[in-house]
Design an enzyme around this catalytic site. Structure first.
Site, mmCIF file in Angstrom:
data_model
loop_
_atom_site.group_PDB
_atom_site.id
_atom_site.type_symbol
_atom_site.label_atom_id
_atom_site.label_comp_id
_atom_site.label_asym_id
_atom_site.label_seq_id
_atom_site.Cartn_x
_atom_site.Cartn_y
_atom_site.Cartn_z
ATOM 1 N N ASN A 59 0.853 -1.177 0.000
ATOM 2 C CA ASN A 59 0.000 0.000 0.000
ATOM 3 C C ASN A 59 0.896 1.237 0.000
ATOM 4 O OD1 ASN A 59 0.796 0.560 2.708
ATOM 5 N ND2 ASN A 59 -0.915 -0.623 3.519
ATOM 6 N N GLU A 63 3.374 1.522 2.966
ATOM 7 C CA GLU A 63 4.410 0.494 2.871
ATOM 8 C C GLU A 63 5.393 0.806 1.747
ATOM 9 O OE1 GLU A 63 1.499 -3.182 4.364
ATOM 10 O OE2 GLU A 63 1.769 -2.731 2.231
ATOM 11 N N ASP A 95 -6.277 -7.295 1.246
ATOM 12 C CA ASP A 95 -6.415 -8.748 1.065
ATOM 13 C C ASP A 95 -7.225 -9.046 -0.187
ATOM 14 O OD1 ASP A 95 -5.058 -8.967 3.442
ATOM 15 O OD2 ASP A 95 -6.801 -9.550 4.631
#
Length: 332
Positions: free
Chosen positions: A203, A206, A280
């Site tokens: 993301n 990150e 996810d």
């Protein structure tokens, strides 16, 4: 792109193994009417509680409505949480057989207690320990048995100890032998060398952390954000991979491919209620679409539509094939 029921048929043929940190999510809801006489804390009168597969198990749970060939490999303990997790996985049509059982470590679980739409406390049960050599040998044995009947592998890292450099190298080696797609959802707490995988999907937070750059949240379209473009360039080189997909929340996704111009995919979310689990869903549908033969840009578009659906739901949500079809049908 167009997405039809025939496309769903292609997804249903794909065989996916999710490898990573598996967890059990426990949600407790209730009312608070008074403070405990034992300590200055609220007393929660429970009205509802639910359990869901969490972590890497939630990724597998996102794939299973689209494909009956979904497998999960991770580590659980010898406890009731593991029994509950297996029951939930079987109900969700996920194969739990590849799970490793540790003699002393507990199954990672997270219990969230909420009242009046506000989380009061979270109770975690976990003991972090990297994979032992004996566990890695067992993983190799199981992976070599599964690999001939797979199309893709997802490495789902939550920084809990299961995903290590040795595991990543083993997965990349066996995947190369069988020409399998390997995608990664990385953890900033566990920086690993991802050379040998097909795609890494961080993301925004990150991605900037992995690139060692600060995000000043510059205004304007993502394709004109010099900092974001630099992050993509740095990560392609640092990780030595062919492609990096950065999820940007309400700004959609940015796809970086070696030798190609960056590609931005606007968000498809109409309303955002809960972003938990959206990553996810993204890695699940992205990998499934790649395994089905979609191009990288089309696979990212499918993942973006899927994520746009789950953020409009509360809790650790998944989506159905009909919801994905409807999302494409309503696209302007």
């Amino acid at each position: 792109m167009t997405f039809t029921r025939n496309c769903l048929g292609n997804l249903a043929k794909c065989r996916i193994l999710v490898i990573g940190d598996v967890m059990l999510d426990h949600f407790i809801w209730g009312h608070v009417r008074r403070i405990s006489p034992e300590a200055p804390v609220p007393i929660v009168e429970v009205t509802k509680e639910e359990f869901y597969p969490g972590g890497a198990a939630n990724v597998a749970r996102n794939i299973s409505p689209f494909s009956p060939n979904t497998h999960l490999m991770g580590r659980v303990g010898k406890d009731m949480a593991a029994d509950k997790l297996r029951t939930l996985l079987i109900e969700d049509r996920v194969d739990p057989a590849p799970l490793l059982v540790h003699e002393t470590l507990p199954t990672i679980s997270k219990a969230r207690v909420s009242a009046r739409q506000q989380q009061i406390v979270r109770v975690d049960r976990e003991k972090l320990m990297p994979l032992a050599d004996s566990e890695l040998a067992e993983i190799e044995q199981r992976l070599r048995k599964l690999a001939p009947n797979l199309d893709a592998i997802i490495l789902e890292d939550y920084g809990k100890g299961f995903v290590t450099t040795a595991l990543m190298e083993l997965v990349a080696k066996i995947a190369a032998e069988h020409k399998l797609i390997v995608t990664v959802d990385p953890s900033p707490r566990n920086p690993l060398p991802w050379a040998g995988v097909s795609l890494v999907k961080p993301n925004r937070l990150e991605a900037f952390a992995a690139a060692g750059l600060e995000d000043h949240l510059l205004p304007g379209p993502p394709l004109q954000n010099a900092e974001l473009l630099e992050v993509g360039r740095v990560l392609l080189e640092k990780w030595n991979v062919a492609s990096v997909l950065v999820t940007l929340g309400e700004h959609g996704m940015m796809l970086f491919e070696r030798g190609k111009e960056p590609h931005h995919i606007p968000t498809r979310a109409r309303e955002v209620y809960d972003v938990s689990g959206a990553g996810d869903t993204a890695i699940a549908l992205l990998t499934l679409a790649l395994a089905a033969g979609f191009s990288l840009q089309d696979a990212a578009d499918i993942a973006n539509h899927a994520s746009g659906i789950v953020v409009g739901k509360l809790g650790t949500a998944t989506l159905t094939p009909d919801e994905l079809l409807a999302a494409f049908a309503s696209k302007p």
